[in-house]
Design a protein around this motif. Structure first.
Motif, PDB file in Angstrom:
ATOM      1  N   TYR A  19      -0.328  -4.697   1.483  1.00  0.00           N
ATOM      2  CA  TYR A  19       0.359  -5.254   0.322  1.00  0.00           C
ATOM      3  C   TYR A  19      -0.243  -4.691  -0.966  1.00  0.00           C
ATOM      4  N   ASN A  20      -1.557  -4.715  -1.070  1.00  0.00           N
ATOM      5  CA  ASN A  20      -2.219  -4.234  -2.282  1.00  0.00           C
ATOM      6  C   ASN A  20      -1.966  -2.750  -2.519  1.00  0.00           C
ATOM      7  N   ALA A  21      -1.981  -1.953  -1.465  1.00  0.00           N
ATOM      8  CA  ALA A  21      -1.732  -0.514  -1.604  1.00  0.00           C
ATOM      9  C   ALA A  21      -0.296  -0.257  -2.067  1.00  0.00           C
ATOM     10  N   LEU A  22       0.660  -0.927  -1.447  1.00  0.00           N
ATOM     11  CA  LEU A  22       2.057  -0.755  -1.847  1.00  0.00           C
ATOM     12  C   LEU A  22       2.287  -1.263  -3.265  1.00  0.00           C
ATOM     13  N   ASP A  31       6.606   0.788 -12.303  1.00  0.00           N
ATOM     14  CA  ASP A  31       6.400  -0.445 -13.067  1.00  0.00           C
ATOM     15  C   ASP A  31       7.129  -1.616 -12.391  1.00  0.00           C
ATOM     16  N   LEU A  32       6.990  -1.668 -11.074  1.00  0.00           N
ATOM     17  CA  LEU A  32       7.689  -2.671 -10.266  1.00  0.00           C
ATOM     18  C   LEU A  32       6.708  -3.280  -9.272  1.00  0.00           C
ATOM     19  N   PRO A  33       6.334  -4.537  -9.456  1.00  0.00           N
ATOM     20  CA  PRO A  33       5.451  -5.177  -8.468  1.00  0.00           C
ATOM     21  C   PRO A  33       6.144  -5.281  -7.104  1.00  0.00           C
ATOM     22  N   ALA A 105      12.565   3.186  -6.027  1.00  0.00           N
ATOM     23  CA  ALA A 105      11.302   2.719  -5.443  1.00  0.00           C
ATOM     24  C   ALA A 105      11.287   2.751  -3.917  1.00  0.00           C
ATOM     25  N   THR A 106      12.432   2.663  -3.288  1.00  0.00           N
ATOM     26  CA  THR A 106      12.479   2.614  -1.822  1.00  0.00           C
ATOM     27  C   THR A 106      11.818   3.829  -1.162  1.00  0.00           C
ATOM     28  N   PRO A 107      12.093   5.054  -1.605  1.00  0.00           N
ATOM     29  CA  PRO A 107      11.392   6.191  -0.984  1.00  0.00           C
ATOM     30  C   PRO A 107       9.878   6.148  -1.193  1.00  0.00           C
ATOM     31  N   THR A 108       9.435   5.575  -2.298  1.00  0.00           N
ATOM     32  CA  THR A 108       8.009   5.435  -2.552  1.00  0.00           C
ATOM     33  C   THR A 108       7.379   4.499  -1.527  1.00  0.00           C
ATOM     34  N   VAL A 109       8.034   3.372  -1.281  1.00  0.00           N
ATOM     35  CA  VAL A 109       7.540   2.414  -0.284  1.00  0.00           C
ATOM     36  C   VAL A 109       7.526   3.064   1.094  1.00  0.00           C
ATOM     37  N   GLU A 110       8.617   3.730   1.435  1.00  0.00           N
ATOM     38  CA  GLU A 110       8.699   4.364   2.751  1.00  0.00           C
ATOM     39  C   GLU A 110       7.618   5.428   2.927  1.00  0.00           C
ATOM     40  N   ALA A 111       7.370   6.218   1.885  1.00  0.00           N
ATOM     41  CA  ALA A 111       6.333   7.256   1.965  1.00  0.00           C
ATOM     42  C   ALA A 111       4.952   6.632   2.145  1.00  0.00           C
ATOM     43  N   GLU A 112       4.692   5.553   1.420  1.00  0.00           N
ATOM     44  CA  GLU A 112       3.393   4.883   1.542  1.00  0.00           C
ATOM     45  C   GLU A 112       3.216   4.293   2.937  1.00  0.00           C
ATOM     46  N   LEU A 113       4.289   3.735   3.491  1.00  0.00           N
ATOM     47  CA  LEU A 113       4.212   3.167   4.838  1.00  0.00           C
ATOM     48  C   LEU A 113       4.031   4.250   5.895  1.00  0.00           C
ATOM     49  N   VAL A 114       4.643   5.400   5.684  1.00  0.00           N
ATOM     50  CA  VAL A 114       4.421   6.523   6.610  1.00  0.00           C
ATOM     51  C   VAL A 114       2.953   6.932   6.558  1.00  0.00           C
ATOM     52  N   THR A 115       2.396   6.990   5.360  1.00  0.00           N
ATOM     53  CA  THR A 115       0.994   7.357   5.209  1.00  0.00           C
ATOM     54  C   THR A 115       0.076   6.330   5.869  1.00  0.00           C
ATOM     55  N   ARG A 116       0.334   5.063   5.596  1.00  0.00           N
ATOM     56  CA  ARG A 116      -0.573   3.994   6.037  1.00  0.00           C
ATOM     57  C   ARG A 116      -0.366   3.563   7.492  1.00  0.00           C
TER      58      ARG A 116
END
Length: 147
Positions: A19-22, A31-33, A105-116
């Motif tokens: 959660y904190n990383a995303l 600029d979106l929590p 923001a969706t691709p950003t979340v997806e990329a972070e989840l792929v990484t993590r």
């Protein structure tokens, strides 16, 4: 037997770190929590929803949900309208700006989840984990939309 208390602790800490990383990445890049992202995702998928529906989905109080919707509305990312079927509630829908930031923001979340997650677990392991979490959620009376 597996130590369920330790497993619980591991799950909580894993969720907190993810959660904190995303959240940090979404704030830095959009600029979106993360909480607003999650609300927007649910609102957009629903088209129109009640605050109570959001509260039920996220297992939080109506008061906390209403405050979250207030923040989204103040940012121009959603709007409330009177519920014609129930004067005690309002309906929440995404604005064009809300849909736009969600799409960005969706691709950003997806990329972070792929990484993590995706870089650590195989696709089969991810599928197995998703199934196990769904079983636990169902056992707790939680609701999971089919994927």
């Amino acid at each position: 037997m597996t130590d369920l208390t330790s497993l619980f602790s591991d799950l909580v800490r894993l969720e907190t770190r993810l959660y904190n990383a995303l959240d940090a990445r979404l704030k830095a890049e959009h600029d979106l929590p993360l909480g607003q992202f999650e609300f927007l995702r649910f609102i957009a998928a629903s088209g129109t929803t009640r605050v109570q529906d959001l509260a039920d989905e996220f297992a939080i109080t109506v008061g906390a949900t209403s405050k979250g919707v207030d923040r989204l509305e103040a940012a121009g990312r959603c709007r409330r309208t009177a519920n014609p079927d129930d004067r005690r509630s309002s309906l929440v829908e995404p604005t064009a700006a809300g849909l736009e930031i969600l799409a960005a923001a969706t691709p950003t979340v997806e990329a972070e989840l792929v990484t993590r997650i995706g870089s650590v677990l195989s696709e089969q392991s991810v599928a197995d984990l998703a199934g196990l979490l769904s079983m636990i959620s169902a056992g707790l009376g939680g609701f999971r939309r089919p994927t």
